[in-house]
Motif scaffolding. Structure first.
Motif, short mmCIF file in Angstrom:
data_model
loop_
_atom_site.label_atom_id
_atom_site.label_comp_id
_atom_site.label_asym_id
_atom_site.label_seq_id
_atom_site.Cartn_x
_atom_site.Cartn_y
_atom_site.Cartn_z
N TRP A 1 23.21 39.81 2.40
CA TRP A 1 23.92 39.49 3.64
C TRP A 1 22.94 38.96 4.69
CZ3 TRP A 1 29.25 41.37 4.42
CH2 TRP A 1 29.81 40.90 5.60
N LEU A 2 21.76 39.54 4.75
CA LEU A 2 20.77 39.08 5.72
C LEU A 2 20.28 37.67 5.40
CD1 LEU A 2 18.67 42.36 6.10
CD2 LEU A 2 20.39 41.44 7.70
N SER B 1 28.14 35.86 2.39
CA SER B 1 28.52 37.27 2.25
C SER B 1 29.84 37.54 2.95
CB SER B 1 27.43 38.17 2.82
OG SER B 1 26.23 38.02 2.09
N PHE B 2 30.01 36.99 4.13
CA PHE B 2 31.27 37.17 4.85
C PHE B 2 32.42 36.53 4.07
CE2 PHE B 2 34.52 35.96 7.93
CZ PHE B 2 34.75 37.18 8.57
N SER C 1 23.14 44.22 -1.72
CA SER C 1 24.19 43.46 -1.05
C SER C 1 23.87 43.22 0.43
CB SER C 1 25.53 44.20 -1.18
OG SER C 1 25.89 44.36 -2.54
N VAL C 2 23.29 44.24 1.08
CA VAL C 2 22.90 44.08 2.48
C VAL C 2 21.77 43.06 2.62
CG1 VAL C 2 21.84 45.24 4.47
CG2 VAL C 2 23.69 46.36 3.20
N LEU D 1 22.02 35.46 3.27
CA LEU D 1 23.17 34.55 3.16
C LEU D 1 24.36 35.14 3.92
CD1 LEU D 1 22.84 33.88 -0.68
CD2 LEU D 1 22.17 32.30 1.14
N PRO D 2 24.30 35.21 5.24
CA PRO D 2 25.36 35.88 6.00
C PRO D 2 26.73 35.22 5.85
CG PRO D 2 23.85 34.71 7.46
CD PRO D 2 23.23 34.69 6.10
N GLN D 3 26.79 33.89 5.91
CA GLN D 3 28.08 33.21 5.81
C GLN D 3 28.70 33.41 4.45
OE1 GLN D 3 27.19 29.15 6.94
NE2 GLN D 3 27.60 29.57 9.11
#
Length: 417
Positions: free
Chosen positions: A217-218, A224-225, A213-214, A220-222
């Motif tokens: 996030w790196l 993931s948020f 998941s992290v 696909l940050p948007q």
């Protein structure tokens, strides 16, 4: 151990094709095009969104379905290969791979009977895997092009004992963690691990899911948020929660008109009581060393406790049936009580009770309560399955208590997986 025989393998493939012919034709050839393989459309749109930098959770599939992407961002990233081929190619490839996953589930979960029949194993697996396509949970997996077969296979492999040589380098818990990263429901296995103080497996599951998941996030940050900050907590994205397709107990309460605090107060006792029962069954199966029944019970808990449970989420039926059977078909005399219990589960889910209930109510038939009861058919069925699985696990304890002890110096009974 036995060698696979080509004639038996070919016969298994032939029987699979014959038995599976109607459900496959119905869902892959005769289904309306606007409803054909709709979930592959969802996955593929997620992959396209990653490539094009679109907002993954704002995109919808083409009308009339208009389905949003509901999985964690890593699932969208893994769907990128689907975006490189036309939708039809992606859909057919997905269906074929899903059928192979179903065959693998049967090969693993039905090991007791498979080892007993020897060279006839491919025939057994072909017949059983095809037969399950007639049940609503597995058939709907093909109908919608769902992901459940792959998640069940990953979790089943993770609990398999003893682990095959090719899986020895994969720490127990890692595959569950990967499945949990793709879809949150396999997280029930972490609860099971923690309740049984299996810290290593729980650690690997949580660690793998967190790492994946992290990493997502790196990349696909948007997205993931958007997922962890809102889309995850919005059950309406999954579709109408009070519709007949949702066979969670919470949906039954919604269909009775409960909302807000009333809904929470009515649902909470169900979660506590049913959760305690199903994890108790899983714990007993674990202590017996019956990893098939253990996997079946924990997998069933995901269906029973989730706020949204579509029928195809009960793909675990492919593991539940052999868990109820136990050693019934490999001993003499055959334990017909277990066979009957397993047959009840299969027959129940061959019937499409919620669909019958919708038709009953739509046509205004009397008495109206029959239609209401049929709509809840698989909610009731999941409780019946839990009761039968609990009975089977309890029966295993009784059977072992009456077994003749192994005399000193005699070879230990063979335990295989």
């Amino acid at each position: 151990m036995f060698r696979l025989s080509r004639p038996h393998l070919l016969l298994g493939v032939l029987l699979f094709a014959v038995i599976a012919a109607w459900p496959l034709a119905k869902f892959l050839l005769l289904f309306p095009q606007d409803q054909w393989q709709v979930d592959v459309q969802v996955y593929r749109e997620g992959g396209i969104s990653v490539l094009q930098g679109r907002d993954i959770y704002a995109q919808m599939t083409q009308p009339p379905q208009l389905l949003p992407f509901t999985y964690p961002p890593i699932a969208a990233f893994l769907s990128v290969p689907l975006a490189f081929v036309p939708f039809t190619v992606a859909a057919w490839a997905w269906s074929i791979t899903q059928l192979l996953a179903n065959v693998a589930i049967v090969w693993i979960a039905w090991y007791r009977v498979r080892e007993r029949v020897g060279v006839w194993a491919p025939v057994l697996v072909g017949v059983v895997a095809a037969g399950f396509l007639w049940t609503q949970p597995v058939g709907d997996g093909i109908r919608f092009a769902q992901v459940n077969a792959f998640l069940v296979l990953m979790c089943l492999l993770d609990l398999r004992r003893p682990r095959p040589a090719w899986l020895l380098k994969v720490p127990p818990g890692m595959l569950v963690g990967m499945a949990m990263a793709i879809k949150l429901t396999p997280g029930v296995f972490v609860i099971h691990y923690l309740l049984n103080k299996r810290w290593r497996e729980a650690g690997w599951a949580i660690g793998t899911a967190t790492f994946v998941s992290v990493a997502a996030w790196l990349v696909l940050p948007q997205a993931s948020f958007a997922f962890w900050g809102g889309a995850l907590s919005d059950p309406t994205r999954l579709g109408p929660n009070d519709g007949s397709a949702n066979q969670a107990f919470r949906a039954t309460l919604l269909r009775r008109g409960l909302e807000g605090t009333e809904l929470t107060l009515a649902w909470a006792p169900w979660l506590l009581v049913v959760g305690a029962i199903v994890f108790w069954v899983a714990r007993r199966a674990y202590r017996q060393g019956d990893w098939v029944a253990e996997a079946a019970a924990v997998g069933l808990s995901g269906f029973l406790l989730s706020p949204v449970s579509w029928v195809h989420h009960l793909h675990w039926i492919m593991v539940i049936v052999p868990a109820i059977l136990g050693w019934a078909l490999t001993r003499s005399p055959v334990d017909w009580r277990r066979v009957g219990a397993a047959a009840v589960v299969v027959a129940w889910f061959v019937c499409t009770m919620p669909f019958w209930g919708v038709l009953w109510k739509r046509e205004g038939r009397d008495p109206r309560w029959v239609g209401d009861l049929l709509v809840e058919g698989n909610v009731i069925g999941s409780v019946v399955v839990l009761a039968l699985l609990a009975w089977a696990v309890h029966r295993t304890d009784r059977e072992r208590a009456h077994e003749t002890p192994v005399a000193e110096g005699d070879p230990a009974p063979r335990v295989s997986a």
